[in-house]
Design a protein around this motif. Structure first.
Motif, PDB file in Angstrom:
ATOM      1  N   GLU A 270      -6.277   5.773  -0.401  1.00 50.58           N
ATOM      2  CA  GLU A 270      -6.112   5.508   1.037  1.00 50.58           C
ATOM      3  C   GLU A 270      -7.540   4.918   1.490  1.00 50.58           C
ATOM      4  N   GLU A 271      -8.682   5.589   1.107  1.00 50.37           N
ATOM      5  CA  GLU A 271      -9.775   5.284   1.853  1.00 50.37           C
ATOM      6  C   GLU A 271     -10.196   3.771   1.528  1.00 50.37           C
TER       7      GLU A 271
ATOM      8  N   ILE B 230     -11.850  -4.946   0.444  1.00 53.25           N
ATOM      9  CA  ILE B 230     -11.193  -3.764  -0.164  1.00 53.25           C
ATOM     10  C   ILE B 230     -11.655  -3.618  -1.469  1.00 53.25           C
TER      11      ILE B 230
ATOM     12  N   ASP C  63      -6.483  10.370  -1.857  1.00 55.42           N
ATOM     13  CA  ASP C  63      -7.598  10.126  -0.897  1.00 55.42           C
ATOM     14  C   ASP C  63      -8.496   8.897  -1.184  1.00 55.42           C
TER      15      ASP C  63
ATOM     16  N   ARG D  68       0.786  -1.231   0.063  1.00 51.95           N
ATOM     17  CA  ARG D  68       0.052  -0.059  -0.024  1.00 51.95           C
ATOM     18  C   ARG D  68       0.975   1.453   0.208  1.00 51.95           C
TER      19      ARG D  68
ATOM     20  N   THR E 227      -8.328   1.153   0.588  1.00 53.53           N
ATOM     21  CA  THR E 227      -7.255   0.416   0.992  1.00 53.53           C
ATOM     22  C   THR E 227      -7.179   0.215   2.514  1.00 53.53           C
ATOM     23  N   THR E 228      -8.205   0.772   3.459  1.00 52.28           N
ATOM     24  CA  THR E 228      -7.968   0.529   4.674  1.00 52.28           C
ATOM     25  C   THR E 228      -7.638  -0.810   4.998  1.00 52.28           C
TER      26      THR E 228
ATOM     27  N   SER F  15      -7.702  -4.610   5.641  1.00 53.56           N
ATOM     28  CA  SER F  15      -8.948  -5.503   6.041  1.00 53.56           C
ATOM     29  C   SER F  15      -8.087  -6.946   5.887  1.00 53.56           C
TER      30      SER F  15
ATOM     31  N   ASN G 220     -14.778  -1.656  -1.003  1.00 48.96           N
ATOM     32  CA  ASN G 220     -14.532  -0.304  -0.376  1.00 48.96           C
ATOM     33  C   ASN G 220     -14.323   0.598  -1.637  1.00 48.96           C
TER      34      ASN G 220
END
Length: 236
Positions: A108-109, A120, A105, A83, A111-112, A114, A123
């Motif tokens: 990053e959101e 992912i 942004d 990441r 690929t929080t 998990s 997401n």
């Protein structure tokens, strides 16, 4: 009752057509409990690096069975390292873009960290839909009462449509040869497809993230909104 329905596997930052489909439909059924298709778009997609398509591939845990359903496929312990590397690569390659921050942004959101790749991928879809102001309603097929072992192909699609009491099934153009419109009409379901041929200047099949990074929100939203649906399918 759901007026129009689409059914898709969870892809990682999928291409433009996926989001045109979301825009055209009232409800998405995320097919997260089918067998993981190895080397598919579930855990990878393409940006542009050095003026060439570049695969951004979520690393998966080794020595796991790829006969598992998508929602049981585990990501690698190297995920955080990957990441960080991808953020640096994107930042370097798109450094001159005024839309870099938006893209970073979103990445990053999505690929929080998990445990599962399906989380992912989903997401990335939900975060991008929100960014592009798409009113996304979805459900996970893994929470459905339909037994996948008892249905496949068109029969599975028809069963899901009936479960949601939907009379309109909308698909991407790749499904035109897979389904017969007459088979769907027997069940009072209209078979429709996103029509890519109805307009020009459509960008290619790179990830939606590339479009956002390169062209920004407003232009990408215009592309998403610029679509039609048409009746289709083979003659079966």
């Amino acid at each position: 009752m759901v007026d129009s329905l689409s059914i898709m596997q969870p892809y990682f930052f999928p291409y433009l057509g996926y989001f045109q489909l979301l825009k055209a439909t009232d409800h998405l059924v995320v097919l997260d409990n089918v067998q993981y298709p190895k080397n598919s778009w579930v855990n990878r997609n393409r940006l542009v690096v050095n003026n060439k398509p570049f695969y951004v591939t979520i690393p998966l845990k080794k020595r796991q069975s790829y006969l598992n359903p998508i929602n049981e496929v585990v990501i690698s312990a190297e995920f955080l390292k990957w990441r960080s590397k991808m953020i640096k690569t994107i930042t370097q390659e798109y450094s001159s873009s005024p839309y870099l921050k938006d893209g970073i942004d979103l990445f990053e959101e999505a690929t929080t960290p998990s445990e599962y790749v399906s989380t992912i991928a989903l997401n990335s879809i939900t975060a991008t839909a929100k960014y592009l102001e798409i009113d996304l309603n979805y459900s996970l097929n893994s929470q459905s009462s339909i037994a996948l072992s008892e249905t496949k192909g068109k029969d599975r699609v028809i069963a899901i449509c009936k479960q949601f009491n939907s009379n309109n099934y909308i698909n991407l153009p790749g499904g035109v040869c897979l389904y017969g419109h007459n088979e769907f009409l027997k069940h009072d379901i209209n078979l429709k497809f996103i029509d890519f041929a109805s307009y020009s200047n459509r960008p290619g099949y790179l990830s939606i993230l590339h479009l956002i990074l390169k062209f920004g929100k407003e232009q990408t939203m215009q592309w998403v909104n610029n679509h039609n649906t048409k009746n289709g399918g083979n003659s079966v």
